[in-house]
Scaffold this motif. Structure first.
Motif, PDB file in Angstrom:
ATOM      1  N   PHE A   1     -37.141  50.726  14.834  1.00 11.91           N
ATOM      2  CA  PHE A   1     -36.377  51.981  14.768  1.00 11.91           C
ATOM      3  C   PHE A   1     -35.617  52.208  16.061  1.00 11.91           C
ATOM      4  O   PHE A   1     -34.420  52.516  16.065  1.00 11.91           O
ATOM      5  CB  PHE A   1     -37.344  53.141  14.510  1.00 11.91           C
ATOM      6  N   LEU A   2     -36.317  52.033  17.185  1.00 14.25           N
ATOM      7  CA  LEU A   2     -35.712  52.267  18.493  1.00 14.25           C
ATOM      8  C   LEU A   2     -34.541  51.306  18.737  1.00 14.25           C
ATOM      9  O   LEU A   2     -33.461  51.713  19.175  1.00 14.25           O
ATOM     10  CB  LEU A   2     -36.774  52.120  19.584  1.00 14.25           C
ATOM     11  N   ILE A   3     -34.764  50.017  18.430  1.00 12.83           N
ATOM     12  CA  ILE A   3     -33.708  49.018  18.638  1.00 12.83           C
ATOM     13  C   ILE A   3     -32.453  49.401  17.854  1.00 12.83           C
ATOM     14  O   ILE A   3     -31.339  49.402  18.376  1.00 12.83           O
ATOM     15  CB  ILE A   3     -34.204  47.611  18.235  1.00 12.83           C
ATOM     16  N   ALA A   4     -32.651  49.778  16.579  1.00 13.99           N
ATOM     17  CA  ALA A   4     -31.507  50.139  15.741  1.00 13.99           C
ATOM     18  C   ALA A   4     -30.743  51.309  16.352  1.00 13.99           C
ATOM     19  O   ALA A   4     -29.508  51.317  16.376  1.00 13.99           O
ATOM     20  CB  ALA A   4     -31.981  50.491  14.337  1.00 13.99           C
ATOM     21  N   HIS A   5     -31.471  52.292  16.855  1.00  9.59           N
ATOM     22  CA  HIS A   5     -30.802  53.458  17.428  1.00  9.59           C
ATOM     23  C   HIS A   5     -30.073  53.131  18.725  1.00  9.59           C
ATOM     24  O   HIS A   5     -29.027  53.699  19.001  1.00  9.59           O
ATOM     25  CB  HIS A   5     -31.804  54.606  17.622  1.00  9.59           C
ATOM     26  N   ILE A   6     -30.641  52.207  19.515  1.00  5.52           N
ATOM     27  CA  ILE A   6     -29.939  51.809  20.745  1.00  5.52           C
ATOM     28  C   ILE A   6     -28.614  51.138  20.380  1.00  5.52           C
ATOM     29  O   ILE A   6     -27.588  51.378  21.019  1.00  5.52           O
ATOM     30  CB  ILE A   6     -30.820  50.879  21.613  1.00  5.52           C
ATOM     31  N   VAL A   7     -28.627  50.299  19.326  1.00  4.12           N
ATOM     32  CA  VAL A   7     -27.383  49.632  18.896  1.00  4.12           C
ATOM     33  C   VAL A   7     -26.311  50.671  18.557  1.00  4.12           C
ATOM     34  O   VAL A   7     -25.148  50.522  18.931  1.00  4.12           O
ATOM     35  CB  VAL A   7     -27.636  48.702  17.683  1.00  4.12           C
ATOM     36  N   ILE A   8     -26.702  51.754  17.867  1.00  8.79           N
ATOM     37  CA  ILE A   8     -25.707  52.774  17.494  1.00  8.79           C
ATOM     38  C   ILE A   8     -25.207  53.528  18.720  1.00  8.79           C
ATOM     39  O   ILE A   8     -24.060  53.945  18.776  1.00  8.79           O
ATOM     40  CB  ILE A   8     -26.283  53.835  16.532  1.00  8.79           C
ATOM     41  N   CYS A   9     -26.097  53.757  19.692  1.00 11.21           N
ATOM     42  CA  CYS A   9     -25.732  54.604  20.835  1.00 11.21           C
ATOM     43  C   CYS A   9     -24.908  53.867  21.888  1.00 11.21           C
ATOM     44  O   CYS A   9     -24.093  54.485  22.572  1.00 11.21           O
ATOM     45  CB  CYS A   9     -26.986  55.170  21.501  1.00 11.21           C
ATOM     46  N   ILE A  10     -25.132  52.560  22.039  1.00 17.70           N
ATOM     47  CA  ILE A  10     -24.494  51.812  23.122  1.00 17.70           C
ATOM     48  C   ILE A  10     -22.960  51.986  23.167  1.00 17.70           C
ATOM     49  O   ILE A  10     -22.405  52.243  24.232  1.00 17.70           O
ATOM     50  CB  ILE A  10     -24.903  50.319  23.068  1.00 17.70           C
TER      51      ILE A  10
END
Lengths: 268, 314
Positions: free
Chosen positions: A133-142
């Motif tokens: 979940f965290l990895i996916a959200h970092i991808v969107i935020c970067i």
């Protein structure tokens, strides 16, 4: 020809109301005393705010959202600020391609990104886990952090760093005492923006959540599909309140409009 | 005069690329890009590992026609792609997605243009306020915005009750769980992007053109249609492309505002992946959706480039 300008302004006002109205109606609807949500509200009571506390799933989802949004913001700011510094400060070959690559998660539909990560995480046993979940959200935020920090760096005077180095500061001191304070506001707004993006995300999260771990927008999403209950209005009002608070801070630091210049923000 | 001119052109160059640092003497460059690459390593590894590779992975999966995901006995074929064209359900879903996206573009264009024009004519202060008003809702979760539309569009919602009280309609209109509801939700969500695109091109119009038109006696109406509108076409085109692509791939709004009544491609794909567990077919449908969007955008751009607005694009 005053009518022409009058018509333009009338449509413009209508359009702005059209953009804002779905948010405007939610707050009064949350104060209803009836058992169904409506606008305008029937009567006035705070009962649906009290009911939030009786429903542990909302509190839990809220805490999850806040926790993961904070972590996603932290990681994307670290990665994004380092990356933006690398691009802005050094003459790296092919830097325009690198920038394009790093902002490209914005131009892929979130539905497709969610599917890709779910398929990819499943054999790695990361599907439905906090890490996934965290990895996916970092991808969107970067991409957003990159854009904000790069904009913040565009007026950066590198002579200040050089001056500090000449005066005997070591590279770490230069970074901590000169670079960081100067790009700090851009990094903080990048972080706030990342927090909001992650906190509010539905589409990618839908593929990443598990029955044990849900976030607030996901909880609202499924409540809207299943039951039709004024508690959704009060929970939504809380979300609006949090968002508006962060938007006001963001606007004070850097300006909200900056992030959206020609961007591909996919969340519908 | 020569040095001054070259200095000025450098200034312009720099303003065009605000992201790039100031051009400095060449001596410093070359050697020092290694630390830059080191700073970029974490983010590049992350984006490669968790974005580029997953996207390529589902492209690979989409060519597998068995339920076995890439094992030794997996069968590779184009079946997932040809299935779309042999089944009218998927074709009609694709057409529905395109149709709804086009409607959303039209609504956003007609509501957005006057806002953009008002922004371009306003002072910087007013422009800032309008930007804040139109952009802030984008930072509130889409589910919350859709819930607001529920309250307004339900059969006993605000709009139906108002229309009935005014005697305009006798029975409630079916606004929610219909194509109208999805178009309202999508155009509402993406209208700000249309406005920002058009505003960007309106800023680039030389204000003396409008003045010249006025001096020559053209009415505001005439000036708008002969000067402002044609010159803002690049902004209109990019706004339309943006809203179209976003609408094509939106999932949450069609799922909530249309539900099963409006099975657009993203809703169908979600169903294939999450409910039916047809992972390889869902992956193929994802790429078909992407390809349809890219091809539509390319055709649209080409039509405009070939058409009478060619000079605008140069």
């Amino acid at each position: 020809m005053k009518t022409f300008g009058g018509l333009r302004i009338a449509v413009a006002v209508l359009a702005i109301i059209y953009i804002l109205i779905p948010l405007i109606v939610v707050i009064p609807a949350s104060f209803t005393s009836a058992n169904y949500p409506s606008f305008p509200a029937d009567g006035f009571s705070l009962q649906w705010y009290g009911k939030i506390l009786e429903r542990p799933e909302f509190l839990e989802a809220f805490l999850n959202s806040a926790k993961f949004a904070a972590l996603a913001a932290l990681f994307s700011v670290i990665f994004g600020t380092l990356g933006a510094l690398g691009i802005a400060k050094y003459d790296i070959p092919g830097k325009s391609y690198i920038t394009a690559l790093l902002t490209s998660p914005l131009s892929v539909p979130q539905l497709v990104l969610g599917i890709a990560l779910l398929m990819y995480f499943t054999p790695m046993m990361l599907a439905g886990t906090s890490a996934g979940f965290l990895i996916a959200h970092i991808v969107i935020c970067i991409p957003y952090v990159m854009r904000l920090v790069l904009t913040g760096l565009s007026g950066f005077d590198y002579n200040l760093e050089r001056a500090a180095a000449i005066l005997g500061a070591n590279p770490l001191t230069v970074f901590m005492k000169v670079t960081l304070p100067l790009i700090g506001s851009a990094a903080i707004s990048g972080g706030l923006f990342a927090f909001l993006t992650s906190f509010d995300n539905v589409t990618v999260s839908l593929f990443m959540v598990s029955p044990e771990m849900r976030t607030l927008p996901i909880e609202i999403f499924s409540q809207m599909q299943d039951a039709y209950n004024p508690i959704v209005a009060s929970v939504s009002s809380v979300v609006i309140f949090i968002s508006v608070l962060l938007i006001v801070i963001l606007e004070k630091i850097q300006g909200v409009g900056k992030v959206f210049g020609g961007s591909h923000h996919t969340n519908g | 005069m020569e040095p001054i001119r070259s200095y000025a052109s450098q200034e312009i160059e720099r303003e065009k690329n605000p992201i790039e640092p100031q051009k400095e003497p060449k001596i410093k460059k070359r050697k020092v890009w290694v630390p830059g690459l080191l700073l970029l390593t974490p983010i590049l590894l992350f984006i490669f590992g968790f974005f580029v590779i997953p996207m390529l992975y589902i492209l690979y999966l989409s060519f597998i026609s068995t339920d076995n995901l890439g094992g030794a006995d997996a069968v590779y074929s184009l079946k997932n792609y040809t299935q779309l064209f042999s089944d009218s359900y998927y074709l009609s879903s694709l057409w529905l997605t395109v149709k709804i996206s086009l409607y959303s573009v039209l609504v956003a264009l007609f509501l957005g243009y006057p806002v953009a024009l008002t922004m371009a004519k306003s002072s910087a202060r007013i422009r800032g306020y309008i930007t804040l008003l139109i952009v802030s809702p984008l930072l509130v979760s889409i589910v919350v915005r859709n819930f607001g539309w529920y309250l307004l569009l339900l059969p006993n919602g605000t709009i139906n009750q108002t229309l009935m009280a005014l005697g305009i309609i006798d029975a409630p209109l079916k606004l929610l769980f219909s194509e109208i509801g999805v178009v309202i939700g999508l155009s509402n969500a993406y209208l700000p992007f249309m406005i920002l695109s058009i505003v960007a091109s309106l800023y680039n119009i030389d204000p003396s053109l409008d003045k010249a038109g006025a001096i020559l006696g053209a009415s505001p109406f005439r000036r708008f249609f002969s000067i402002t509108l044609p010159l803002s076409i690049p902004g209109i085109v990019s706004g339309c492309i943006l809203v179209f692509s976003l609408s094509m791939s939106a999932y949450v709004t069609p799922a909530l505002m249309g539900g099963a009544n409006v099975p657009v491609m993203p809703v169908v794909i979600y169903d294939q992946i999450n409910n039916l567990l047809h992972w390889t077919f869902g992956s193929a449908l994802s790429y078909i959706l992407l390809a349809t969007t890219v091809i539509s955008v390319a055709v649209f751009t080409r039509v405009f480039e070939k058409g009478k607005f060619k000079e605008v694009f140069r």
